[in-house]
Design an enzyme around this catalytic site. Sequence first.
Site, mmCIF file in Angstrom:
data_model
loop_
_atom_site.group_PDB
_atom_site.id
_atom_site.type_symbol
_atom_site.label_atom_id
_atom_site.label_comp_id
_atom_site.label_asym_id
_atom_site.label_seq_id
_atom_site.Cartn_x
_atom_site.Cartn_y
_atom_site.Cartn_z
ATOM 1 N N LYS A 1 0.831 -1.201 0.000
ATOM 2 C CA LYS A 1 0.000 0.000 0.000
ATOM 3 C C LYS A 1 0.873 1.261 0.000
ATOM 4 C CE LYS A 1 -4.610 1.071 1.785
ATOM 5 N NZ LYS A 1 -5.261 0.747 0.506
ATOM 6 N N GLU B 1 -7.399 -5.504 -10.550
ATOM 7 C CA GLU B 1 -8.240 -4.904 -9.512
ATOM 8 C C GLU B 1 -8.772 -3.563 -9.975
ATOM 9 O OE1 GLU B 1 -6.335 -3.213 -5.881
ATOM 10 O OE2 GLU B 1 -4.543 -4.229 -6.597
#
Length: 383
Positions: A230, A266
């Site tokens: 992330k 995604e």
Amino acid sequence: MIQSAAPAYIRKLFRFSSPHLQVECRYYTAQVATSLRPCAYSDDEECPVVDWDKLGFGFMPTDYMYTTKNSDVAGNFEQGQLNRYENIQLSPSAGVLNYGQGLFEGTKAYRQDNGGLSLFRPRENAIRMQIGAERMCMPYPSTDQFVDAVKQTALANKRWIPPPGKGSLYIRPLLFGSGSILGLAPAPEYTFLVYASPVGNYFKEGTAPLNLYVDEDFHRASRGGAGGVKSITNYAPVLRAIRNARERGFSDVLYLDSVNKKYIEEVSSCNIFVVKGKVISTPIACGTILEGVTRKSIMDIAIDLGYQVEERLIEADELISADEVFCTGTAVGVAPVGSITYKGQRIEYKIRSELVCKKLYSTLVGIQKGHIEDKRDWIVDIE
């Protein structure tokens, strides 16, 4: 059981990202989490003036934030403290500003029907931050300090936690290079900071089905990059693709792999699942896909409910014959997809009351609210 179809070299290369990985922290706090410096919580315990029914996903400043810095060359972090939420001082030469050396996490605090407050799987966020920090050459707080910082932030801002069913308190832990650096190298100092904001639905459509666009020109991540962690550097590059899609009436973008340009990976801010009969498939996390905490939870819940769950390469062409498609994420929760536009063809999915994703989401929310037994110790009570 979960079936994984990753090639051997992929499994070896990304073994660190296995959901069964137990990360051993190498940077510890001087004191245990319960000995954090106390903070005088706000005297104003009244609920803030907020129309909870109109709560979206915009930032709303709360009362307190948690901060700490690494205190020595070994990377240990100081005892953290809570201070009033405010702007921070940062040198123009800070590593995060010049070289993007930073990570963020996202978790939520919920108000239970009985008035109690809880967190959902914060240790998973701590472990994911540790994996990301290793990739980005940064020291990191221990799992205990991370979880306690999130608890402290939630409690200090508890009057901002929406009533049951009206939203949640989104908690954003940040880890970034705050020390000055000119040459390309790890920063000499790091800051771990946690702030919070009450939130409702992530998408402007609310709970309405999403309309996604498969972008064949822009890619979110590539092999060998940082798409599996992330990192703050993963998000700004997709803003143009999102803007282009929304100008055309779409909710968000579904990205393809950057090598073959035919496997779905995604959406900009969430993972994706494809349902066919009793089989639920999701793209395999092989370094270009972020392993979401909600994604992992939904996979476990699906298995408990009797579905077969697969992590594998999914060709975009499979979207045409899918019974159902849905997205998952801490911010979005579980969101059904109403349509996907791919190569000029709009693929529409029937939205009905017996959707698989609604059943999965209902179970997830039931666990988070305490209505369904938490058999895996996912819930962390904080009050």
